[in-house]
Write a protein that holds these residues in place. Structure first.
Motif, PDB file in Angstrom:
ATOM      1  N   ALA A  18       0.827  -1.205   0.000  1.00  0.00           N
ATOM      2  CA  ALA A  18       0.000   0.000   0.000  1.00  0.00           C
ATOM      3  C   ALA A  18       0.859   1.252   0.000  1.00  0.00           C
ATOM      4  CB  ALA A  18      -0.930  -0.001   1.211  1.00  0.00           C
ATOM      5  N   VAL A  21       2.356   1.677  -3.460  1.00  0.00           N
ATOM      6  CA  VAL A  21       1.413   1.902  -4.549  1.00  0.00           C
ATOM      7  C   VAL A  21       0.846   3.310  -4.518  1.00  0.00           C
ATOM      8  CG1 VAL A  21      -0.852   1.212  -5.416  1.00  0.00           C
ATOM      9  CG2 VAL A  21       0.817  -0.499  -4.811  1.00  0.00           C
ATOM     10  N   VAL A  22       0.812   3.926  -3.353  1.00  0.00           N
ATOM     11  CA  VAL A  22       0.182   5.229  -3.235  1.00  0.00           C
ATOM     12  C   VAL A  22       1.232   6.287  -2.898  1.00  0.00           C
ATOM     13  CG1 VAL A  22      -1.805   6.419  -2.248  1.00  0.00           C
ATOM     14  CG2 VAL A  22      -1.780   3.957  -2.283  1.00  0.00           C
ATOM     15  N   VAL A  72      -4.214  -4.024  -1.282  1.00  0.00           N
ATOM     16  CA  VAL A  72      -3.778  -2.754  -1.860  1.00  0.00           C
ATOM     17  C   VAL A  72      -4.992  -1.928  -2.275  1.00  0.00           C
ATOM     18  CG1 VAL A  72      -2.522  -1.675  -3.780  1.00  0.00           C
ATOM     19  CG2 VAL A  72      -1.535  -3.632  -2.569  1.00  0.00           C
ATOM     20  N   GLN A  75      -6.434  -0.482   0.931  1.00  0.00           N
ATOM     21  CA  GLN A  75      -5.580   0.585   1.451  1.00  0.00           C
ATOM     22  C   GLN A  75      -5.731   1.852   0.612  1.00  0.00           C
ATOM     23  OE1 GLN A  75      -3.598   0.739   4.171  1.00  0.00           O
ATOM     24  NE2 GLN A  75      -4.204  -1.289   4.826  1.00  0.00           N
ATOM     25  N   THR A  76      -5.775   1.687  -0.690  1.00  0.00           N
ATOM     26  CA  THR A  76      -5.915   2.837  -1.579  1.00  0.00           C
ATOM     27  C   THR A  76      -7.278   3.497  -1.385  1.00  0.00           C
ATOM     28  OG1 THR A  76      -4.440   1.770  -3.164  1.00  0.00           O
ATOM     29  CG2 THR A  76      -5.790   3.599  -3.986  1.00  0.00           C
ATOM     30  N   ARG A  77      -8.335   2.667  -1.316  1.00  0.00           N
ATOM     31  CA  ARG A  77      -9.687   3.211  -1.088  1.00  0.00           C
ATOM     32  C   ARG A  77      -9.731   3.965   0.230  1.00  0.00           C
ATOM     33  NH1 ARG A  77     -13.887   0.765   2.075  1.00  0.00           N
ATOM     34  NH2 ARG A  77     -12.181  -0.668   2.344  1.00  0.00           N
ATOM     35  N   LEU A  80      -7.877   7.285  -0.124  1.00  0.00           N
ATOM     36  CA  LEU A  80      -8.657   8.228  -0.939  1.00  0.00           C
ATOM     37  C   LEU A  80      -9.905   8.697  -0.200  1.00  0.00           C
ATOM     38  CD1 LEU A  80      -8.304   6.522  -4.425  1.00  0.00           C
ATOM     39  CD2 LEU A  80      -7.290   8.694  -3.700  1.00  0.00           C
TER      40      LEU A  80
END
Length: 182
Positions: A18, A21-22, A72, A75-77, A80
């Protein structure tokens, strides 16, 4: 193996993936000093990669990264959603679509790991490892090692807490000697 895999999967892999990726959501990393150039190794042979895959299957490493894509995506959601609270419902709906579109990509992790193992170990060494893990002792290691690692980690945490108290007391004693009690 499930306990060990769950620990690694949940605590380590999702967080690491995570964070990588972000990158736009975190500060830019500091430039590291250039490392000394490593000796170039020849690319691994297809047979070595195949042996590495078999070894990794025996070690059940797929359980470590099996939930990487959903992890991932979640984690991204979550990141955001923290930035765009008014889009929480939409981001949750989009997460399902994104997870479906990227399903299966976690296999790339296994392939990358096979490449790394095939680079670090010779084909013969990998075949020897496979042979070992198929023996009764190798099978016992596969079943008992997760508990041994989990128990060791628990013991180390307990030791660190107890040792931390002693170190804290030593700091207080030394500061008291300086007439600066804390």
């Amino acid at each position: 193996m499930k306990g060990y895999s769950a620990i690694l999967s949940a605590a380590g892999l999702a967080a690491i993936l995570a964070l990588s990726v972000v990158p736009a959501m975190a500060q830019a990393p500091k430039q590291a000093a250039p490392a000394a150039p490593a000796a170039k190794k020849p690319p691994p042979s297809p047979a070595a990669i195949s042996a590495a895959r078999e070894f990794l299957v025996l070690k059940n490493v797929g359980a470590m990264f099996g939930g990487a894509v959903p992890g991932v995506v979640d984690q991204t959601r979550n990141a955001l959603t923290q930035q765009h609270l008014n889009y929480q419902k939409d981001l949750s709906e989009v997460a399902v679509i994104v997870a479906r579109n990227f399903a299966g990509r976690e296999n790339e992790i296994g392939e990358g790991m096979a490449q790394i193992y095939a680079t670090e170990f010779s084909e013969q060494e990998l075949r020897d490892l496979v042979t070992f893990y198929k023996t009764p002792l190798g099978q016992k290691l596969l079943t008992h090692e997760p508990r041994a690692i989990s128990g060791s980690m628990g013991w180390m945490n307990q030791w660190a807490q107890e040792f931390g108290v002693k170190v804290n007391d030593a700091f207080k004693d030394e500061m008291k000697k300086r007439n600066k009690p804390i």
